[in-house]
Design a protein around this motif. Sequence first.
Motif, short mmCIF file in Angstrom:
data_model
loop_
_atom_site.label_atom_id
_atom_site.label_comp_id
_atom_site.label_asym_id
_atom_site.label_seq_id
_atom_site.Cartn_x
_atom_site.Cartn_y
_atom_site.Cartn_z
N THR A 24 9.22 -55.29 47.92
CA THR A 24 10.33 -54.47 48.41
C THR A 24 11.34 -55.27 49.21
O THR A 24 12.54 -55.20 48.94
N TRP A 25 10.89 -56.03 50.19
CA TRP A 25 11.82 -56.64 51.14
C TRP A 25 12.07 -58.13 50.93
O TRP A 25 13.14 -58.62 51.25
N VAL A 26 11.09 -58.86 50.43
CA VAL A 26 11.29 -60.30 50.30
C VAL A 26 12.04 -60.63 49.00
O VAL A 26 13.11 -61.20 49.02
N PHE A 27 11.45 -60.25 47.89
CA PHE A 27 12.02 -60.61 46.59
C PHE A 27 12.86 -59.49 45.98
O PHE A 27 13.48 -59.68 44.94
N GLN A 28 12.86 -58.32 46.61
CA GLN A 28 13.65 -57.17 46.18
C GLN A 28 13.49 -56.92 44.68
O GLN A 28 14.45 -56.71 43.95
N SER A 29 12.24 -56.91 44.26
CA SER A 29 11.93 -56.72 42.85
C SER A 29 12.15 -55.27 42.44
O SER A 29 11.74 -54.34 43.13
N LYS A 30 12.78 -55.10 41.31
CA LYS A 30 13.01 -53.77 40.77
C LYS A 30 12.23 -53.65 39.46
O LYS A 30 12.13 -54.60 38.70
N TYR A 31 11.69 -52.52 39.23
CA TYR A 31 11.02 -52.28 37.95
C TYR A 31 11.51 -50.93 37.43
O TYR A 31 11.95 -50.08 38.19
N THR A 32 11.45 -50.78 36.14
CA THR A 32 12.01 -49.59 35.52
C THR A 32 10.96 -48.62 35.01
O THR A 32 11.30 -47.51 34.63
N ASN A 33 9.71 -49.05 34.97
CA ASN A 33 8.66 -48.14 34.51
C ASN A 33 7.31 -48.53 35.09
O ASN A 33 7.16 -49.58 35.71
N PHE A 34 6.34 -47.68 34.86
CA PHE A 34 4.99 -47.86 35.40
C PHE A 34 4.33 -49.12 34.83
O PHE A 34 3.65 -49.85 35.56
N THR A 35 4.54 -49.39 33.55
CA THR A 35 3.95 -50.58 32.92
C THR A 35 4.43 -51.85 33.60
O THR A 35 3.65 -52.76 33.87
N ALA A 36 5.73 -51.93 33.88
CA ALA A 36 6.27 -53.11 34.56
C ALA A 36 5.69 -53.24 35.97
O ALA A 36 5.38 -54.35 36.41
N PHE A 37 5.53 -52.12 36.66
CA PHE A 37 4.93 -52.12 38.00
C PHE A 37 3.50 -52.66 37.95
O PHE A 37 3.12 -53.52 38.74
N ILE A 38 2.71 -52.15 37.00
CA ILE A 38 1.31 -52.58 36.87
C ILE A 38 1.23 -54.06 36.50
O ILE A 38 0.39 -54.79 37.01
N ARG A 39 2.11 -54.50 35.63
CA ARG A 39 2.15 -55.92 35.23
C ARG A 39 2.43 -56.80 36.46
O ARG A 39 1.79 -57.82 36.68
N GLU A 40 3.39 -56.37 37.26
CA GLU A 40 3.74 -57.13 38.47
C GLU A 40 2.58 -57.13 39.46
O GLU A 40 2.22 -58.18 40.01
N MET A 41 1.97 -55.97 39.67
CA MET A 41 0.85 -55.88 40.61
C MET A 41 -0.34 -56.69 40.09
O MET A 41 -1.00 -57.40 40.87
N GLY A 42 -0.61 -56.61 38.80
CA GLY A 42 -1.72 -57.38 38.21
C GLY A 42 -1.51 -58.87 38.39
O GLY A 42 -2.43 -59.60 38.75
N GLY A 43 -0.29 -59.33 38.13
CA GLY A 43 0.02 -60.75 38.31
C GLY A 43 -0.12 -61.17 39.76
O GLY A 43 -0.66 -62.24 40.06
#
Length: 140
Positions: free
Chosen positions: A65-84
């Motif tokens: 949220t605050w450091v890299f200000q990453s945006k995702y557009t769907n749940f799959t992208a969120f899970i991919r980011e969290m998994g990584g």
Amino acid sequence: MIKTAQTLIHKYREQLMYLVFGVLTTLVNMVVFFVLDRYTGWYYLLSNTIAWFLSVLFAFFTNKTWVFQSKYTNFTAFIREMGGFFFFRGISYLMDTAIMFVGISLLAGPNMVVKIIDQVVVILANYIFSKWIFNQKSGD
């Protein structure tokens, strides 16, 4: 002078934010470890694992949220980011555990001193991993 400071802050915003939230994440890790190690009587590696998990959860959301200000557009992208994120933090967890084991079990160092040394190494590795994860372009 103020303009120069603003320019530097803007230029190094990501590193400054990582530093702030890295300190807070380390604080979460250290406080949880200290409380569990001191007051539960649990094996230090169990206390370390619980401290790791809670601090990684905190780090994921603050980095995203605050450091890299990453945006995702769907749940799959969120899970991919969290998994990584958890995957690479898992690698640093292995480094963390190895340093703790060698420092405490093999070298008989004081738990909190070893934990502080351990955190310096882990923070550097985590910055590199986090920067790579949150700067990936995720598909929809």
